[in-house]
Design a protein around this motif. Sequence first.
Motif, PDB file in Angstrom:
ATOM      1  N   TYR A 102       0.955  -0.998   0.024  1.00 31.51           N
ATOM      2  CA  TYR A 102      -0.074  -0.065  -0.023  1.00 31.51           C
ATOM      3  C   TYR A 102       1.020   1.145  -0.093  1.00 31.51           C
ATOM      4  CZ  TYR A 102      -4.761  -1.948   0.802  1.00 31.51           C
ATOM      5  OH  TYR A 102      -5.730  -2.835   0.544  1.00 31.51           O
ATOM      6  N   ARG A 103       1.872   1.396   0.688  1.00 33.60           N
ATOM      7  CA  ARG A 103       2.759   2.476   0.574  1.00 33.60           C
ATOM      8  C   ARG A 103       3.516   2.891  -0.444  1.00 33.60           C
ATOM      9  NH1 ARG A 103       3.815   0.300   5.851  1.00 33.60           N
ATOM     10  NH2 ARG A 103       5.926  -0.667   5.079  1.00 33.60           N
ATOM     11  N   ALA A 116       2.412   1.815  -3.463  1.00 40.51           N
ATOM     12  CA  ALA A 116       1.249   2.394  -4.416  1.00 40.51           C
ATOM     13  C   ALA A 116       0.703   3.576  -4.098  1.00 40.51           C
ATOM     14  CB  ALA A 116       0.031   1.375  -4.262  1.00 40.51           C
ATOM     15  N   PHE A 117       0.682   4.039  -2.813  1.00 42.54           N
ATOM     16  CA  PHE A 117       0.306   5.451  -2.393  1.00 42.54           C
ATOM     17  C   PHE A 117       1.335   6.431  -2.906  1.00 42.54           C
ATOM     18  CE2 PHE A 117      -2.776   3.617   1.067  1.00 42.54           C
ATOM     19  CZ  PHE A 117      -3.705   3.548   0.180  1.00 42.54           C
ATOM     20  N   GLN A 118       2.934   5.963  -2.459  1.00 44.62           N
ATOM     21  CA  GLN A 118       3.818   6.731  -2.890  1.00 44.62           C
ATOM     22  C   GLN A 118       3.804   7.119  -4.433  1.00 44.62           C
ATOM     23  OE1 GLN A 118       6.134   8.286  -0.708  1.00 44.62           O
ATOM     24  NE2 GLN A 118       6.226   9.415  -2.582  1.00 44.62           N
ATOM     25  N   ARG A 119       3.630   6.037  -5.246  1.00 44.45           N
ATOM     26  CA  ARG A 119       3.599   6.273  -6.802  1.00 44.45           C
ATOM     27  C   ARG A 119       2.456   7.093  -6.955  1.00 44.45           C
ATOM     28  NH1 ARG A 119       4.316   1.687 -11.235  1.00 44.45           N
ATOM     29  NH2 ARG A 119       3.449   2.766 -13.212  1.00 44.45           N
ATOM     30  N   ALA A 120       1.454   7.186  -6.418  1.00 41.73           N
ATOM     31  CA  ALA A 120       0.306   8.017  -6.755  1.00 41.73           C
ATOM     32  C   ALA A 120       0.598   9.356  -6.453  1.00 41.73           C
ATOM     33  CB  ALA A 120      -0.994   7.551  -6.069  1.00 41.73           C
ATOM     34  N   LEU A 121       1.290   9.647  -5.363  1.00 36.23           N
ATOM     35  CA  LEU A 121       1.728  11.050  -5.023  1.00 36.23           C
ATOM     36  C   LEU A 121       2.801  11.440  -6.268  1.00 36.23           C
ATOM     37  CD1 LEU A 121       2.207  10.588  -1.096  1.00 36.23           C
ATOM     38  CD2 LEU A 121       0.421  12.376  -2.432  1.00 36.23           C
ATOM     39  N   TYR A 133      -1.417  12.187  -8.777  1.00 32.33           N
ATOM     40  CA  TYR A 133      -2.978  11.786  -8.819  1.00 32.33           C
ATOM     41  C   TYR A 133      -3.737  12.573  -7.766  1.00 32.33           C
ATOM     42  CZ  TYR A 133      -2.060   8.097 -11.998  1.00 32.33           C
ATOM     43  OH  TYR A 133      -1.414   7.413 -13.094  1.00 32.33           O
ATOM     44  N   ALA A 171      -6.568  11.522  -6.468  1.00 35.46           N
ATOM     45  CA  ALA A 171      -7.418  10.732  -5.441  1.00 35.46           C
ATOM     46  C   ALA A 171      -6.987   9.159  -5.780  1.00 35.46           C
ATOM     47  CB  ALA A 171      -8.890  10.598  -5.771  1.00 35.46           C
ATOM     48  N   VAL A 172      -6.867   8.341  -4.420  1.00 39.14           N
ATOM     49  CA  VAL A 172      -6.655   7.097  -4.536  1.00 39.14           C
ATOM     50  C   VAL A 172      -7.590   6.206  -3.971  1.00 39.14           C
ATOM     51  CG1 VAL A 172      -4.876   5.183  -3.982  1.00 39.14           C
ATOM     52  CG2 VAL A 172      -4.338   7.430  -4.529  1.00 39.14           C
ATOM     53  N   SER A 184      -8.346   2.040  -2.922  1.00 39.48           N
ATOM     54  CA  SER A 184      -7.450   0.796  -2.871  1.00 39.48           C
ATOM     55  C   SER A 184      -8.517  -0.138  -2.792  1.00 39.48           C
ATOM     56  CB  SER A 184      -6.579   0.797  -1.585  1.00 39.48           C
ATOM     57  OG  SER A 184      -7.242   0.891  -0.745  1.00 39.48           O
TER      58      SER A 184
END
Length: 82
Positions: free
Chosen positions: A64-65, A67-72, A76, A78-79, A81
């Motif tokens: 999760y970290r 994936a969220f880092q990649r989104a940041l 993006y 919004a994310v 999951s």
Amino acid sequence: MHLQEADLEALADAVLALPGDLEYLIVDDNSPDGTGQLADQIASREKRFHVLHRAGKLGLGSAYRAAFQRALDEGYDAVISM
């Protein structure tokens, strides 16, 4: 439980059919069930579908970290999951 090709294909078809300009990311921890290879096949034909490969089983929390880092990193708005 091993992921079957039809399962990932069905999931990809369902999420790609959702309305909106959305992109999708699967995080693969070098799963022995072939998830990463199947996801790569889908990503090769669908530009909104992405795969993040990791070296090995590092745990759900770190997935999760990552994936969220990649989104940041990619900006993006919004994310979601699942």
